[in-house]
Design a protein around this motif. Structure first.
Motif, short mmCIF file in Angstrom:
data_model
loop_
_atom_site.label_atom_id
_atom_site.label_comp_id
_atom_site.label_asym_id
_atom_site.label_seq_id
_atom_site.Cartn_x
_atom_site.Cartn_y
_atom_site.Cartn_z
N TYR A 132 73.76 26.99 46.11
CA TYR A 132 72.62 28.63 45.49
C TYR A 132 71.54 28.73 45.90
O TYR A 132 71.03 28.62 45.39
N GLU A 133 71.09 27.41 47.25
CA GLU A 133 69.43 27.72 47.56
C GLU A 133 69.84 27.75 48.81
O GLU A 133 68.91 28.96 49.07
N ALA A 146 57.23 21.26 48.40
CA ALA A 146 56.06 22.49 48.97
C ALA A 146 55.50 23.08 47.60
O ALA A 146 54.95 23.63 46.58
N LEU A 147 57.56 23.72 46.30
CA LEU A 147 57.36 24.39 45.37
C LEU A 147 56.52 23.11 44.66
O LEU A 147 56.12 23.48 43.42
N ARG A 151 53.23 23.92 41.66
CA ARG A 151 53.61 24.05 40.41
C ARG A 151 52.67 23.12 40.17
O ARG A 151 51.82 23.29 39.15
N GLN A 245 69.09 18.88 43.28
CA GLN A 245 68.55 20.11 44.49
C GLN A 245 67.09 20.46 43.74
O GLN A 245 67.28 20.19 42.11
N ILE A 246 66.70 21.31 44.64
CA ILE A 246 65.33 21.65 43.53
C ILE A 246 65.13 21.78 42.24
O ILE A 246 64.80 21.76 41.18
N SER A 247 66.46 23.06 42.76
CA SER A 247 65.70 24.24 41.83
C SER A 247 66.92 23.78 40.34
O SER A 247 66.47 24.53 39.08
N GLN A 248 66.78 22.55 39.93
CA GLN A 248 67.64 22.32 39.22
C GLN A 248 66.59 20.68 38.09
O GLN A 248 66.80 20.34 37.40
N MET A 249 65.60 20.51 39.20
CA MET A 249 64.30 19.69 38.77
C MET A 249 64.58 19.95 37.35
O MET A 249 63.69 21.01 36.80
N PRO A 250 63.93 19.85 36.79
CA PRO A 250 63.67 20.07 34.79
C PRO A 250 62.93 20.06 34.99
O PRO A 250 61.77 21.23 34.64
N ASP A 251 60.80 19.14 35.60
CA ASP A 251 59.85 19.96 35.41
C ASP A 251 59.33 19.07 36.90
O ASP A 251 59.57 18.01 36.96
N LEU A 252 58.81 20.47 37.59
CA LEU A 252 58.95 19.98 38.88
C LEU A 252 57.59 18.89 39.29
O LEU A 252 56.77 18.72 40.59
N THR A 253 56.44 18.88 37.95
CA THR A 253 55.75 18.07 38.23
C THR A 253 55.65 16.86 37.89
O THR A 253 54.61 15.58 37.23
N PHE B 30 73.31 27.68 34.56
CA PHE B 30 72.89 28.05 35.91
C PHE B 30 72.78 27.11 36.91
O PHE B 30 71.21 26.28 36.31
N TYR B 56 58.49 30.92 38.89
CA TYR B 56 58.48 28.80 38.14
C TYR B 56 56.77 28.56 39.27
O TYR B 56 56.29 27.30 38.76
N ALA B 57 57.58 28.83 40.83
CA ALA B 57 56.66 27.71 41.76
C ALA B 57 57.10 28.99 43.35
O ALA B 57 58.49 29.37 42.84
N THR B 58 56.44 28.60 43.79
CA THR B 58 56.37 29.73 44.94
C THR B 58 55.69 29.05 46.97
O THR B 58 55.15 28.35 46.26
N THR B 59 56.72 29.14 47.44
CA THR B 59 56.45 28.51 48.59
C THR B 59 56.05 29.61 50.16
O THR B 59 57.11 30.76 49.92
N LEU B 75 61.42 29.77 42.85
CA LEU B 75 61.93 29.41 42.03
C LEU B 75 61.56 30.22 40.56
O LEU B 75 60.76 30.60 40.42
N ARG B 83 66.77 28.71 35.30
CA ARG B 83 66.15 28.39 36.33
C ARG B 83 66.89 28.42 38.52
O ARG B 83 68.32 28.23 38.43
N ALA B 85 67.05 29.60 42.24
CA ALA B 85 66.04 29.92 43.56
C ALA B 85 66.69 30.98 44.05
O ALA B 85 67.36 31.96 43.82
N ILE B 98 52.75 32.06 41.52
CA ILE B 98 53.27 31.46 39.57
C ILE B 98 52.92 32.25 39.08
O ILE B 98 51.52 33.11 38.66
#
Lengths: 385, 120
Positions: A132-133, A146-147, A151, A245-253, B30, B56-59, B75, B83, B85, B98
């Motif tokens: 999915y990525e 980087a994503l 954030r 995978q990063i798209s499933q990380m609940p809060d990127l910070t 998802f 939500y986030a971008t690069t 994302l 969420r 990708a 964002i």
């Protein structure tokens, strides 16, 4: 219950090999060299090793290849692969196996010739497409970090200059480490002007690609006192993972280090204020910054201002990544074992020019995947028992 | 019979973006699964997605000019609370920011139908 393992196991031998570039040697050769150094350091023999805790990125059944190469017949074997944090995670199982009497001498090791064998590694991103990525052209693992950086900058106003200060601090420490791969002076301007890899991360926000191996020998604390080196005691170790995978990380910070840290602190019966030296897995500048926050050294979102004035650099009030880290010392695919070895060096007082005076406690924090697996280990000298 | 990955892909191939929704906790899911990662229920239904989302986030994944110079990777948070990708098309990759409101579109990439986003 979580305090039961506090101080029960100790590191009694450490070894590094092939740090930087070691052309002509396989990952198993480098692992073997590091193991030999660590066993000599402990005053133990290969035949004493009866617990093997091995990982690498080149063998699917890593402990089997390592055990065979070393010619040992372990009673207990662990090789769970959760990315760069794996060797730090193995410390907990080693301590548990020692305490349970399942083994008497535990060997934790990792090795890679990632630099010299370029292109011939098992790559998680090609061996295991994240369906999915993958269609959107990620460049793993950099694009994921980087994503997260984008954030953190958006939510907290963190700047590229603040992130660059982390790379500059690491280089400052590396300059005092004779085995560090990159020791030339580095400025914030150099980091900002370097080649952009994935916005906002330049190549100098990213870890090195080197060869290297590390080994740590552990025994129960009672036996450790009779061996050659000053034992360094494992006071706590905590694991956590929330996603792959990063798209499933609940809060990127916010990483799962908030949980691994809590677990390690609880076992060690300590908090951030009790820690003298930090070895934080710095795959990218953002990882150091987030782990400072997630492990409680500054409030969430304040990592940027916290590091911008040299606080974590040589001469600053909080020594972080004193070997130069993955950014400037060594990063052979997985860096976790090196956070462990540098913590032990510091607590032995054997870190030479970069020695943190009077250090009694240290954190080794491992990270794996895409901010995916977090493992925090806390070490102490005999004075902390 | 097909599993959730194949079902999702088949909907995309028909031009429909559909998500699973859990009958147990009423949350959307998802990527597609056989059980709900929020409550563990295996009672999941496919529902049409609104297609409305926010960056939500971008690069920008940089490449040499001869390799295309770089592309957006981001994302997207969908209105349904999931969420994914993706990439935003129609503007320069470094212009994606964002918080931008975006709308899903199904695009053909090689043999696959994939979800991309345009500015709303």
């Amino acid at each position: 219950m979580s305090g039961d393992l506090r101080g029960k196991a100790a590191a009694v031998g450490i070894g590094l090999a092939g740090i930087g570039a070691a052309p002509g040697f396989s990952h198993l050769d480098l692992t073997g060299q590091a193991v030999k150094i660590a066993l000599d350091d402990a005053g133990l023999k290969l035949s004493d090793v009866d617990g093997l805790f091995a990982s690498n990125l080149q063998n699917v059944f890593a402990p089997l290849n390592v055990g065979e190469y070393l010619g040992i017949r372990p009673k207990v074997t662990e090789g769970t692969q959760i990315g760069g944090s794996s060797p730090v995670a193995h410390l907990l199982w080693a301590a548990l196996a020692l305490e349970a009497g399942l083994c008497d001498v535990a060997l934790v090791c990792y090795g890679s010739n990632q630099r010299s064998a370029a292109g011939r590694l098992l790559s998680p991103s090609t061996a295991e497409p994240l369906i999915y990525e993958q269609p959107y052209g990620p460049r793993y693992p950099i694009s994921s970090y980087a994503l997260a950086t984008s954030r953190h900058m958006y939510e907290y106003g963190t700047t590229r200059e603040q992130l660059a200060a982390i790379a500059v601090a690491a280089r400052g420490w590396a300059a005092m480490n004779p085995v560090a791969f990159m020791r030339d002076p580095l400025t914030v301007e150099d980091v900002l002007a370097a080649r952009m890899v994935c916005d906002p991360l330049t190549v100098r926000d990213c870890c090195l690609v080197t060869d290297g191996a590390g080994a740590v020998v552990m025994t129960r604390a009672d036996r450790a006192r009779d061996l050659k080196a000053d034992p360094v005691y494992l006071l706590g170790c905590g694991h956590a993972h929330w996603h792959r995978q990063i798209s499933q990380m609940p809060d990127l910070t916010t990483s799962a280090a908030v949980d691994s840290g809590k677990r390690a602190y609880a076992m060690a019966r300590m908090g951030p204020d009790d820690i003298d030296v930090l070895e934080l897995y710095d795959a990218f500048t953002i990882t150091t910054l987030m782990f400072l926050e997630d492990l409680g050294f500054c409030p969430k979102g304040e990592g940027g201002p916290f590091v911008e004035d040299g606080r974590i650099a040589p001469g600053g009030s909080l020594p972080v990544n004193t070997n130069g880290g993955g950014l400037s010392c060594v990063h052979p695919g997985m860096y976790g074992i090196f956070t462990v070895i540098e913590a032990i060096e510091q607590l032995r007082g054997s870190a030479g020019e970069r020695q943190v005076s009077g250090a009694q406690t240290a954190i080794s924090h491992g990270n794996g995947g895409h901010f995916s697996s977090e493992v925090t280990a806390i070490w102490g000298t005999a004075a902390t028992l | 019979m097909s599993g959730p990955d194949a079902a999702y892909a088949a909907f995309l191939a028909e031009g429909r973006l559909r998500l699973q929704r859990c009958e147990g906790c009423k949350r959307h899911i998802f990527y597609p699964r056989v059980l709900c990662p929020h409550c563990g229920s295996d009672s999941l239904n496919w529902v049409d997605a609104s297609g409305r989302g926010t960056v939500y986030a971008t690069t920008v994944v940089r490449k040499r000019p001869e390799e295309g110079g770089g592309h957006n990777l981001c994302l997207i948070d969908l209105e349904e609370g999931v969420r994914m990708a993706s990439r935003v098309e129609g503007i320069a990759p470094e212009e994606v920011a964002i918080g931008m409101a975006v709308t899903a579109r199904i695009a053909q990439q090689g043999e696959d139908a994939i979800v991309v986003f345009d500015l709303s």
